[in-house]
Scaffold this motif. Structure first.
Motif, PDB file in Angstrom:
ATOM      1  N   HIS A 161      -3.188  14.727   6.920  1.00  0.00           N
ATOM      2  CA  HIS A 161      -1.799  15.098   6.334  1.00  0.00           C
ATOM      3  C   HIS A 161      -0.831  15.876   6.278  1.00  0.00           C
ATOM      4  CE1 HIS A 161       1.629  12.160   6.998  1.00  0.00           C
ATOM      5  NE2 HIS A 161       2.238  12.829   5.600  1.00  0.00           N
ATOM      6  N   GLY A 163       1.491  19.052   5.438  1.00  0.00           N
ATOM      7  CA  GLY A 163       3.299  18.855   5.183  1.00  0.00           C
ATOM      8  C   GLY A 163       4.150  20.224   6.233  1.00  0.00           C
ATOM      9  N   TYR A 326       9.800  13.714   2.123  1.00  0.00           N
ATOM     10  CA  TYR A 326       9.028  12.594   2.265  1.00  0.00           C
ATOM     11  C   TYR A 326       8.321  11.228   2.724  1.00  0.00           C
ATOM     12  CZ  TYR A 326       4.295  13.519  -0.576  1.00  0.00           C
ATOM     13  OH  TYR A 326       3.587  13.404  -0.534  1.00  0.00           O
ATOM     14  N   ASP A 330       5.779   9.244   5.031  1.00  0.00           N
ATOM     15  CA  ASP A 330       5.974   9.051   4.680  1.00  0.00           C
ATOM     16  C   ASP A 330       4.883   7.422   5.176  1.00  0.00           C
ATOM     17  OD1 ASP A 330       2.978   9.860   3.745  1.00  0.00           O
ATOM     18  OD2 ASP A 330       3.953  10.162   1.560  1.00  0.00           O
ATOM     19  N   TYR A 348      -4.118   7.190   0.264  1.00  0.00           N
ATOM     20  CA  TYR A 348      -4.259   8.182  -0.138  1.00  0.00           C
ATOM     21  C   TYR A 348      -4.655   9.132  -1.911  1.00  0.00           C
ATOM     22  CZ  TYR A 348      -0.758   6.541   3.137  1.00  0.00           C
ATOM     23  OH  TYR A 348       0.350   5.769   3.508  1.00  0.00           O
ATOM     24  N   GLN A 354       1.851  11.794  -8.672  1.00  0.00           N
ATOM     25  CA  GLN A 354       3.112  11.321  -7.120  1.00  0.00           C
ATOM     26  C   GLN A 354       2.898  10.080  -6.638  1.00  0.00           C
ATOM     27  OE1 GLN A 354       2.685  13.387  -3.814  1.00  0.00           O
ATOM     28  NE2 GLN A 354       2.585  15.309  -4.088  1.00  0.00           N
ATOM     29  N   HIS A 357       6.195   8.906  -6.232  1.00  0.00           N
ATOM     30  CA  HIS A 357       6.338   8.352  -4.802  1.00  0.00           C
ATOM     31  C   HIS A 357       5.768   7.573  -4.071  1.00  0.00           C
ATOM     32  CE1 HIS A 357       6.688   9.970  -0.619  1.00  0.00           C
ATOM     33  NE2 HIS A 357       5.817  10.305  -0.544  1.00  0.00           N
ATOM     34  N   PHE A 358       4.724   7.683  -4.695  1.00  0.00           N
ATOM     35  CA  PHE A 358       3.627   6.284  -3.804  1.00  0.00           C
ATOM     36  C   PHE A 358       4.349   4.695  -4.345  1.00  0.00           C
ATOM     37  CE2 PHE A 358       1.096   9.801  -2.581  1.00  0.00           C
ATOM     38  CZ  PHE A 358       0.725  10.020  -1.729  1.00  0.00           C
TER      39      PHE A 358
HETATM   40  N1  ARG Z   1       2.173  17.734   1.019  1.00  0.00           N
HETATM   41  C1  ARG Z   1       2.211  17.359   0.277  1.00  0.00           C
HETATM   42  C2  ARG Z   1       1.869  17.879  -1.219  1.00  0.00           C
HETATM   43  O1  ARG Z   1       1.658  18.964  -1.035  1.00  0.00           O
HETATM   44  C3  ARG Z   1       0.597  15.851   0.227  1.00  0.00           C
HETATM   45  C4  ARG Z   1       0.863  14.985   0.639  1.00  0.00           C
HETATM   46  C5  ARG Z   1       0.110  14.014   0.728  1.00  0.00           C
HETATM   47  N2  ARG Z   1       0.337  12.815   1.227  1.00  0.00           N
HETATM   48  C6  ARG Z   1       0.938  12.047   2.046  1.00  0.00           C
HETATM   49  N3  ARG Z   1       0.536  10.418   2.706  1.00  0.00           N
HETATM   50  N4  ARG Z   1       2.018  12.065   1.272  1.00  0.00           N
HETATM   51  O2  ARG Z   1       2.269  17.611  -1.616  1.00  0.00           O
END
Ligand code: ARG
Length: 593
Positions: A161, A163, A326, A330, A348, A354, A357-358
């Motif tokens: 995944h 970014g 973001y 997701d 995850y 985070q 966020h989740f």
């Molecule tokens: N790219 C994100 C960061 O650097 C983390 C990704 C984690 N996975 C997800 N599905 N959000 O914070």
């Protein structure tokens, strides 16, 4: 699995003594000095049946001892007040059990009877920024959880995944536009083939991002241009997409190199960008449900619940400029994963910071039925790796430490140690061997130190402690394992054959037999709690038992040939257990060290 077998017997005894079988659960003894196993069911049963617990445990033991099969298993079963049932097994039973485990091709580890698909989302680096220490834990923990579930028979898919679809891409594109405006990527009339060669190399790229990111904080125009470029990229601007592909290609070479050094591997190299085509259908669901609404120019979905202890703000789906962020990618990725893989779990493995966020994303997905009830979305959070000052680990100068520099550091440290330690033991590796052993030991140092802490805990990076050849460290476990390999190699080259397991010659040998039986339980527990630290603890305990064993017994000099052959067999079982345990942790074992 001894606890299982004993539980079956105890349940039968509870029933025959006139009590509910649910009280018959047997566990490994908390007091190994008193007994090997115990059943604590008489205490809760006492409440239900309004009797003293020891009366119940005595009843149960009487029945237990009357069974024919008990005689092969149980050497002692007795009540310890108030009503514990303490049990110790016969050595014959231990040997029979260990032989069964050792001869089964999976060391007696039970596979799941519901082999569903589990997606593990871990790694998650952002393209065009170098990987740094902050990327360490997700890689190591995610890899281990992936291997664990694979070992237990699940269909596991690890997805990095990336970014690769956010504002940082727009920043880089707009900065290149400002510096090299004549490139064809910025010519809307251009109809030819875009160049195959990227207009920058990795060093350029690594310099561009921090520069433009800093500029955008001071210069609103720079920021706005980055936003516009992000939006246009997401809308499918051809030139931007071609440039984006260059950024991806150049950046990914370095990303892959880093993960390769960590011995971390992904089944899918998808990123936020791959979810682009699922945004529309996912958003349609939100719209059809009437969940999506306009707020301050943005399009959002409410996810707060009445009993929330803290405020959970709405999830933003479109920003006011129309670009997605973001949470949107997701959500769309959940849609994509359900459609492509129909997983029972999406785990995850992402920094605990985070968590909000989740919570937002999962609630939005669940409330809007983007996932069925049978699919669980889980944030497997973790704490930070800190410096001795208790703050997230930095370079001496206070900057962000690159992941590759961290790996260099531990490998370099391992190299110095290997050079001195090997000499002390009369092992003289050549330069190539030193190089490859240092890599393996360095990585084990890093991984074991990280995984041995319960993941939610922060821990302090203390290289001296982590790299010691004594104590709960990667090098200690590796050394113990290599030592077993060395003995086996000697037995092998002397043409010696393995033999049947004999009745244990000492308490420590008995403890090893019991420990081997515990492996299954440990893996099930680690999987249940998504907690590889339980496996770290286990391999350490097994390695320590082996070192006590060597103090007591000298395998190679043993004169009783049947005994020696039995120990040879035992060594192979211990070795397979360690190899499998370490492999699940993502730790490789050198041939020699
Ligand atoms: N790219 C994100 C960061 O650097 C983390 C990704 C984690 N996975 C997800 N599905 N959000 O914070």
């Amino acid at each position: 699995m001894l606890t299982k077998k004993l539980t079956k017997l105890l349940k039968k005894a509870f029933i025959e003594a006139g009590y509910d079988s649910k009280y018959g659960e047997v566990v490994v003894s908390g007091r190994p000095d008193l007994c090997q196993f115990q059943c604590n069911g008489a205490m809760p049963a006492a409440k239900e049946y309004k009797k003293a617990p020891f009366i119940i445990s005595d009843d149960v033991i009487e029945k237990l001892l009357s069974f024919e099969e008990t005689k092969q298993y149980i050497k002692v079963a007795k009540t310890i007040k108030p009503g514990f049932i303490n049990m110790t097994l016969t050595d014959e039973c231990l040997i029979k059990n260990t032989t069964e485990l050792g001869e089964s091709n999976r060391l007696g580890i039970e596979s799941t009877d519901t082999p569903s698909t589990i997606i593990i989302d871990y790694g998650g680096p952002n393209i065009a920024k170098p990987l740094h220490v902050g990327h360490l834990r997700t890689a190591i923990i995610g890899e281990s959880i992936k291997r664990l579930f694979k070992f237990l028979g699940y269909n596991v898919i690890g997805d990095i995944h990336l970014g690769d679809w956010g504002l940082q891409m727009g920043m880089i594109i707009s900065e290149i536009h400002r510096n090299q405006p004549t490139l064809p990527y910025f010519d809307s009339e251009f109809t030819g083939e875009y160049p195959i060669e990227p207009p920058f190399n990795l060093a350029d790229l690594e310099e561009i991002y921090p520069r433009v990111s800093a500029k955008s904080k001071e210069d609103e125009q720079v920021y706005n241009e980055a936003k516009t470029a992000t939006f246009e990229l997401q809308q499918g601007n051809k030139g931007y997409l071609a440039l984006w592909q260059h950024i991806m290609n150049v950046s990914l070479i370095d990303v892959k190199k880093n993960y390769q050094r960590l011995n971390v591997d992904f089944d899918l190299w998808y990123g936020e960008s791959n979810s682009q085509q699922y945004i529309e259908p996912a958003v349609k669901v939100l719209k059809d449900n009437g969940s999506l609404y306009k707020s301050d120019g943005a399009m959002v979905v409410d996810v707060a619940k009445d009993d929330d202890k803290k405020e959970i703000p709405p999830l933003i789906i479109y920003k006011s400029d129309g670009s997605v962020i973001y949470g949107t990618t997701d959500l769309a990725t959940i849609y994509q994963r359900m459609q492509d893989y129909n997983p029972s779990h999406i785990l995850y493995v992402v920094d605990s910071r985070q968590a909000n966020h989740f919570t937002q994303v999962f609630r939005c997905a669940e409330d809007n039925k983007l996932v069925p009830r049978s699919t669980s979305l889980e944030h497997i959070g973790f704490g930070t790796m800190n410096g001795k000052d208790g703050k997230p680990f930095k370079t001496r100068a206070g900057g962000t430490l690159r992941l590759s520099d961290l790996i260099d550091l531990v490998e370099g440290n391992a190299k110095t140690k290997i050079e001195t330690n090997a000499k002390e033991r009369g092992f003289t590796p050549n330069a190539d061997e030193i190089e490859s052993i240092s890599k393996v030991v360095g990585l084990a140092t890093l991984k074991y130190a990280d995984l041995s802490n319960y993941r939610m805990k922060d821990y302090v990076f203390d290289l001296d402690k982590f790299s010691s050849f004594e104590g709960k460290t990667g090098p200690y476990i590796l050394y113990s394992t290599v030592r077993i390999k060395n003995i086996i190699r000697k037995l092998e080259s002397a043409g010696f054959n393995k033999g049947e397991l004999l009745i244990p010659a000492s308490q420590v040998e008995r403890d090893i037999l019991l420990k081997l039986d515990g492996f299954n339980n440990v893996l099930q527990m680690a999987a249940r709690d998504r907690a590889p630290n339980v496996i770290c603890e286990y391999v350490y305990e097994l390695a320590t038992l082996m070192s006590t064993f060597y103090h007591m017994h000298h395998i190679l000099n043993e004169e009783n040939q049947a005994r020696k052959a039995s120990w040879y067999t035992l060594l192979t079982y211990v070795l397979s257990t360690l190899i499998n345990g370490l492999d699940i942790l993502g730790i490789t074992i050198p041939e020699k060290m």
